[in-house]
Design a protein around this motif. Structure first.
Motif, PDB file in Angstrom:
ATOM      1  N   MET A   1      62.507  14.760  -2.652  1.00 54.99           N
ATOM      2  CA  MET A   1      61.658  15.917  -2.651  1.00 54.99           C
ATOM      3  C   MET A   1      62.380  17.039  -1.910  1.00 54.99           C
ATOM      4  SD  MET A   1      57.746  16.373  -1.208  1.00 54.99           S
ATOM      5  CE  MET A   1      57.119  14.969  -2.077  1.00 54.99           C
ATOM      6  N   THR A   2      62.511  18.189  -2.548  1.00 54.28           N
ATOM      7  CA  THR A   2      63.169  19.326  -1.916  1.00 54.28           C
ATOM      8  C   THR A   2      62.207  20.018  -0.964  1.00 54.28           C
ATOM      9  OG1 THR A   2      62.517  20.889  -3.636  1.00 54.28           O
ATOM     10  CG2 THR A   2      64.596  19.679  -3.978  1.00 54.28           C
ATOM     11  N   LEU A   3      62.757  20.914  -0.179  1.00 57.36           N
ATOM     12  CA  LEU A   3      61.942  21.649   0.778  1.00 57.36           C
ATOM     13  C   LEU A   3      60.880  22.478   0.061  1.00 57.36           C
ATOM     14  CD1 LEU A   3      61.658  22.131   3.792  1.00 57.36           C
ATOM     15  CD2 LEU A   3      63.230  24.031   3.568  1.00 57.36           C
ATOM     16  N   LYS A   4      61.244  23.073  -1.055  1.00 55.41           N
ATOM     17  CA  LYS A   4      60.289  23.875  -1.824  1.00 55.41           C
ATOM     18  C   LYS A   4      59.146  22.996  -2.341  1.00 55.41           C
ATOM     19  CE  LYS A   4      59.948  26.917  -5.817  1.00 55.41           C
ATOM     20  NZ  LYS A   4      60.644  27.475  -6.967  1.00 55.41           N
ATOM     21  N   GLU A   5      59.466  21.792  -2.805  1.00 56.57           N
ATOM     22  CA  GLU A   5      58.433  20.869  -3.291  1.00 56.57           C
ATOM     23  C   GLU A   5      57.537  20.398  -2.154  1.00 56.57           C
ATOM     24  OE1 GLU A   5      60.872  17.917  -5.074  1.00 56.57           O
ATOM     25  OE2 GLU A   5      60.971  18.929  -7.014  1.00 56.57           O
ATOM     26  N   GLU A   6      58.116  20.222  -0.952  1.00 52.38           N
ATOM     27  CA  GLU A   6      57.319  19.818   0.202  1.00 52.38           C
ATOM     28  C   GLU A   6      56.285  20.885   0.542  1.00 52.38           C
ATOM     29  OE1 GLU A   6      60.037  18.966   3.359  1.00 52.38           O
ATOM     30  OE2 GLU A   6      60.477  16.962   2.608  1.00 52.38           O
ATOM     31  N   PHE A   7      56.703  22.153   0.538  1.00 53.84           N
ATOM     32  CA  PHE A   7      55.766  23.233   0.841  1.00 53.84           C
ATOM     33  C   PHE A   7      54.723  23.402  -0.257  1.00 53.84           C
ATOM     34  CE2 PHE A   7      59.108  25.049   3.773  1.00 53.84           C
ATOM     35  CZ  PHE A   7      58.380  24.814   4.921  1.00 53.84           C
ATOM     36  N   ALA A   8      55.067  23.049  -1.482  1.00 54.23           N
ATOM     37  CA  ALA A   8      54.134  23.185  -2.601  1.00 54.23           C
ATOM     38  C   ALA A   8      53.026  22.132  -2.575  1.00 54.23           C
ATOM     39  CB  ALA A   8      54.886  23.114  -3.923  1.00 54.23           C
ATOM     40  N   THR A   9      53.166  21.094  -1.765  1.00 53.17           N
ATOM     41  CA  THR A   9      52.140  20.050  -1.699  1.00 53.17           C
ATOM     42  C   THR A   9      50.864  20.534  -1.021  1.00 53.17           C
ATOM     43  OG1 THR A   9      52.947  19.187   0.406  1.00 53.17           O
ATOM     44  CG2 THR A   9      53.853  18.200  -1.610  1.00 53.17           C
ATOM     45  N   ARG A  10      50.920  21.642  -0.337  1.00 56.18           N
ATOM     46  CA  ARG A  10      49.789  22.206   0.408  1.00 56.18           C
ATOM     47  C   ARG A  10      49.254  21.231   1.466  1.00 56.18           C
ATOM     48  NH1 ARG A  10      49.463  26.683  -2.451  1.00 56.18           N
ATOM     49  NH2 ARG A  10      48.969  26.805  -4.618  1.00 56.18           N
ATOM     50  N   ASN A  11      50.140  20.437   2.005  1.00 57.46           N
ATOM     51  CA  ASN A  11      49.778  19.531   3.080  1.00 57.46           C
ATOM     52  C   ASN A  11      50.061  20.256   4.403  1.00 57.46           C
ATOM     53  OD1 ASN A  11      49.627  17.482   5.027  1.00 57.46           O
ATOM     54  ND2 ASN A  11      50.205  15.933   3.528  1.00 57.46           N
TER      55      ASN A  11
ATOM     56  N   LEU B   1      45.490  20.467  13.069  1.00 53.33           N
ATOM     57  CA  LEU B   1      44.046  20.260  13.081  1.00 53.33           C
ATOM     58  C   LEU B   1      43.465  20.416  11.674  1.00 53.33           C
ATOM     59  CD1 LEU B   1      41.565  19.681  14.806  1.00 53.33           C
ATOM     60  CD2 LEU B   1      41.336  22.145  15.140  1.00 53.33           C
ATOM     61  N   ALA B   2      43.953  21.407  10.929  1.00 53.12           N
ATOM     62  CA  ALA B   2      43.496  21.595   9.545  1.00 53.12           C
ATOM     63  C   ALA B   2      43.843  20.382   8.691  1.00 53.12           C
ATOM     64  CB  ALA B   2      44.118  22.862   8.957  1.00 53.12           C
ATOM     65  N   ALA B   3      45.031  19.837   8.885  1.00 51.01           N
ATOM     66  CA  ALA B   3      45.423  18.638   8.137  1.00 51.01           C
ATOM     67  C   ALA B   3      44.517  17.469   8.487  1.00 51.01           C
ATOM     68  CB  ALA B   3      46.880  18.291   8.428  1.00 51.01           C
ATOM     69  N   ALA B   4      44.183  17.327   9.755  1.00 52.60           N
ATOM     70  CA  ALA B   4      43.324  16.223  10.178  1.00 52.60           C
ATOM     71  C   ALA B   4      41.911  16.382   9.643  1.00 52.60           C
ATOM     72  CB  ALA B   4      43.309  16.141  11.701  1.00 52.60           C
ATOM     73  N   VAL B   5      41.375  17.589   9.711  1.00 53.10           N
ATOM     74  CA  VAL B   5      40.014  17.837   9.235  1.00 53.10           C
ATOM     75  C   VAL B   5      39.918  17.650   7.726  1.00 53.10           C
ATOM     76  CG1 VAL B   5      38.269  19.657   8.963  1.00 53.10           C
ATOM     77  CG2 VAL B   5      39.380  19.310  11.176  1.00 53.10           C
ATOM     78  N   LYS B   6      40.959  18.063   7.010  1.00 48.77           N
ATOM     79  CA  LYS B   6      40.965  17.897   5.552  1.00 48.77           C
ATOM     80  C   LYS B   6      41.239  16.457   5.134  1.00 48.77           C
ATOM     81  CE  LYS B   6      42.263  21.420   2.928  1.00 48.77           C
ATOM     82  NZ  LYS B   6      43.171  22.335   2.229  1.00 48.77           N
ATOM     83  N   GLY B   7      41.558  15.601   6.089  1.00 47.27           N
ATOM     84  CA  GLY B   7      41.829  14.198   5.778  1.00 47.27           C
ATOM     85  C   GLY B   7      43.200  13.962   5.177  1.00 47.27           C
ATOM     86  N   GLN B   8      44.111  14.892   5.352  1.00 51.33           N
ATOM     87  CA  GLN B   8      45.462  14.731   4.827  1.00 51.33           C
ATOM     88  C   GLN B   8      46.253  13.811   5.746  1.00 51.33           C
ATOM     89  OE1 GLN B   8      46.781  18.804   4.784  1.00 51.33           O
ATOM     90  NE2 GLN B   8      45.932  19.190   2.744  1.00 51.33           N
ATOM     91  N   ASP B   9      46.946  12.863   5.152  1.00 53.36           N
ATOM     92  CA  ASP B   9      47.806  11.979   5.939  1.00 53.36           C
ATOM     93  C   ASP B   9      49.004  12.764   6.435  1.00 53.36           C
ATOM     94  OD1 ASP B   9      46.236   9.725   5.527  1.00 53.36           O
ATOM     95  OD2 ASP B   9      47.227   9.269   3.629  1.00 53.36           O
ATOM     96  N   PHE B  10      49.538  12.325   7.595  1.00 54.94           N
ATOM     97  CA  PHE B  10      50.747  12.971   8.082  1.00 54.94           C
ATOM     98  C   PHE B  10      51.894  12.624   7.159  1.00 54.94           C
ATOM     99  CE2 PHE B  10      54.735  12.870  10.414  1.00 54.94           C
ATOM    100  CZ  PHE B  10      54.805  14.197  10.780  1.00 54.94           C
TER     101      PHE B  10
END
Length: 151
Positions: free
Chosen positions: A1-11, A126-135
């Motif tokens: 996964m490229t850096l651009k693809e990582e940012f596109a995940t909206r995680n 905090l937004a990631a945790a509240v949205k239930g997104q895994d690290f």
């Protein structure tokens, strides 16, 4: 996964991790520069030293590969490994940000920029945790199997 693809995940944990790296750079640079300024205002020396210490803690939190490479104590490794969930990371960054916000008490300085970025990083985690997104650790920074590739 490229850096651009990582940012596109909206995680938000990816955003938090990269903002953490930026916060680390700011804490180190501003801490060093405020040590020079601290000669004029001695209480600023304490906050500058805490900013430098925070930068090294952030480095080990955000780049897990370093825990395998650098010789550190088992107690330090255990403490860093405890900061693995989004909530724990948000809390750690909130504490570091609060410490830098308190630097305003002694004197308004460039450490305010470090406080702002540490706070924004805490809010991303905090937004990631509240949205239930895994690290999700960035592959660029040594997450997701990169540490296992080094033998």
């Amino acid at each position: 996964m490229t850096l651009k693809e990582e940012f596109a995940t909206r995680n938000f944990s990816i955003y938090g991790q990269w903002l953490g790296i930026l916060s680390m750079i700011l804490c180190l640079a501003l801490g060093i520069s405020n040590i020079i300024t601290g000669i004029i205002h001695p209480t600023l020396l304490i906050f500058a030293a805490l900013a430098i210490a925070s930068s090294f803690v952030i480095l080990f939190i955000e780049v897990p590969l370093l825990l395998r490479i650098c010789p550190t104590s088992s107690g330090f490794d255990a403490a860093i490994r405890r900061v693995s969930t989004n909530y724990m990371r948000a809390g750690a960054y909130a504490v570091m940000g609060t410490v830098q916000w308190l630097s305003i008490i002694s004197m308004a300085s460039g450490l305010i920029a470090a406080a702002v970025f540490l706070t924004i990083t805490a809010l991303c985690y905090l937004a990631a945790a509240v949205k239930g997104q895994d690290f999700v650790g960035s592959k660029t920074l040594g997450g997701q199997g990169v540490a296992q590739m080094i033998v």
